[in-house]
Design a protein around this motif. Structure first.
Motif, short mmCIF file in Angstrom:
data_model
loop_
_atom_site.label_atom_id
_atom_site.label_comp_id
_atom_site.label_asym_id
_atom_site.label_seq_id
_atom_site.Cartn_x
_atom_site.Cartn_y
_atom_site.Cartn_z
N LEU A 262 9.84 47.13 75.00
CA LEU A 262 9.54 45.69 75.41
C LEU A 262 8.49 45.06 75.03
CD1 LEU A 262 11.24 45.83 79.18
CD2 LEU A 262 12.29 45.32 76.95
N GLY A 263 7.60 45.83 74.37
CA GLY A 263 6.28 45.16 73.72
C GLY A 263 5.11 45.56 74.46
N VAL A 264 5.15 46.40 75.41
CA VAL A 264 3.83 47.00 76.14
C VAL A 264 3.40 47.88 75.06
CG1 VAL A 264 2.89 48.39 77.88
CG2 VAL A 264 4.94 46.68 78.19
N VAL A 265 2.17 47.73 74.58
CA VAL A 265 1.46 48.55 73.71
C VAL A 265 0.55 49.62 74.44
CG1 VAL A 265 -0.18 48.93 71.83
CG2 VAL A 265 1.34 46.88 72.09
N LEU A 266 1.10 50.95 74.08
CA LEU A 266 0.21 52.05 74.49
C LEU A 266 -0.67 52.78 73.29
CD1 LEU A 266 3.04 54.13 76.50
CD2 LEU A 266 1.14 52.59 77.49
N THR A 267 -2.14 53.23 73.88
CA THR A 267 -2.75 53.77 73.04
C THR A 267 -2.22 55.13 72.79
OG1 THR A 267 -4.24 54.74 74.67
CG2 THR A 267 -4.73 52.62 73.84
N LEU A 268 -2.58 55.98 71.62
CA LEU A 268 -2.09 57.32 71.25
C LEU A 268 -2.50 58.21 72.57
CD1 LEU A 268 -0.94 59.08 69.31
CD2 LEU A 268 -3.32 59.69 68.33
N GLN A 269 -3.74 58.13 73.10
CA GLN A 269 -4.06 59.08 74.03
C GLN A 269 -3.23 58.69 75.42
OE1 GLN A 269 -6.24 57.16 72.38
NE2 GLN A 269 -7.33 58.56 71.29
N ALA A 270 -2.95 57.42 75.71
CA ALA A 270 -2.11 57.04 76.87
C ALA A 270 -0.72 57.46 76.65
CB ALA A 270 -2.14 55.51 77.28
N HIS A 271 -0.25 57.41 75.43
CA HIS A 271 1.12 57.62 75.22
C HIS A 271 1.35 59.31 75.06
CE1 HIS A 271 4.51 59.21 72.46
NE2 HIS A 271 5.12 58.12 72.81
N ASN A 272 0.37 60.12 74.66
CA ASN A 272 0.18 61.57 74.83
C ASN A 272 0.05 62.12 76.41
OD1 ASN A 272 0.54 61.95 72.18
ND2 ASN A 272 -1.65 62.03 71.70
#
Length: 308
Positions: A262-272
């Motif tokens: 829905l457009g919420v951008v997560l950093t790579l660290q947050a995603h992992n």
């Protein structure tokens, strides 16, 4: 890194999802400890239910199935992450990578299916307490479980089927292990088409299972209102176990699978971080919830310690 126009003959991938982690050893040890605890707790649940004939009932068979799912789910990715962080082994061969992706996705789908069928089990127990064991026998529970596993394999087969014929332009996986998104990003194609397809399937499964669970609890609440106070406490205690497990699993799933689309951008660290929490969280919480909050299993464990 190779240009996007030139394809590579990839025989192994480099896992680069933890390159930005400042203390990989500490993170790896934490994951290792949680993984071992989850593994031992789920195996204990399986052994207790398997070897105690008094626990050979539909509810406990479903708890045993959930433990098997949790072992598959957490074992699909945890050893790879531990190898990268603790041992520094950052490569994984092509075929094991595909197998890992399949196992992880199968665990994800089966976790949803298992929680949904356990909600149905609680609805039957609350709404039809006198006919529960005639409606949901052990044989029917096992057949239903087999059907769910077959259906889950059918859904999950989509992932390797779409990846295996694609050419690869990169050999570095940007995530923590061999997930579908990580593999698609290494190919030479536009990833959005494949991301949209998997998002549709994921949303369908999430919506289907979560809606089914919610409707089951609407029915449970309705029948609980018609019960006496003692029965309400007993039903509430039984259903609370399932609610804890459902909350632990679906919250991070909704964040990573729905909000990001829905457009919420997560950093790579947050995603992992969310992904690791999604894998390890339910697998370590589920067995302890059912060990310490289910009377029969808790009594069985207490008797074992008293004998020792």
């Amino acid at each position: 890194m190779t240009s996007q126009n030139a394809s590579l003959n990839v025989t192994e991938f480099i896992i680069g999802g933890f390159d930005a982690v400042k203390t990989p050893m500490a993170v790896g040890v934490v994951i290792l400890i949680v993984y071992v605890v989850a593994l031992l707790a789920n195996i204990t649940n399986i052994l207790l239910i398997t070897y105690d004939k008094k626990l050979h009932k539909p509810m406990y068979l479903l708890i045993c199935n959930l433990a098997v799912v949790d072992i598959l789910y957490t074992s699909s990715a945890s050893p790879t992450m531990i190898g990268v962080l603790v041992a520094g082994v950052k490569t994984i061969s092509y075929v094991p990578c595909l197998i890992q992706m399949f196992a992880f996705n199968l665990g994800t789908v089966m976790e949803m299916f298992s929680l949904a069928v356990m909600a149905f089990d609680r609805l039957l127990a609350v709404s039809c307490p006198f006919h529960y064991h005639s409606y949901l026998t052990n044989a029917r529970t096992l057949v239903l479980t087999y059907i769910l596993w077959i259906a889950a394999c059918g859904f999950v087969a989509f992932c390797p089927a779409t990846v295996i014929h694609l050419t690869h332009c990169y050999s570095v996986l940007m995530y923590a292990f061999c997930g579908y998104a990580a593999l698609i990003r290494t190919t030479c194609v536009d990833p959005n088409y494949y991301f949209n397809m998997i998002a549709i399937i994921t949303f369908f499964l999430l919506f289907l299972t979560f809606t089914f669970i919610c409707l089951s609890y609407v029915g449970i609440v309705f029948f609980v209102k018609l019960s006496s106070n003692n029965e309400k406490l007993k039903m509430g205690s039984t259903c609370l176990n399932h609610l804890i497990v459902v909350t632990c699993y679906y919250c991070p799933i909704f964040v990573t699978a729905i909000l990001t689309r829905l457009g919420v951008v997560l950093t790579l660290q947050a995603h992992n971080g969310l992904l690791i929490g999604t894998i390890l969280g339910p697998s370590v919480v589920n067995p302890f919830v059912y060990c310490f909050r289910t009377k029969e299993i808790k009594c069985k464990i207490m008797k074992m310690f008293q004998k020792n």
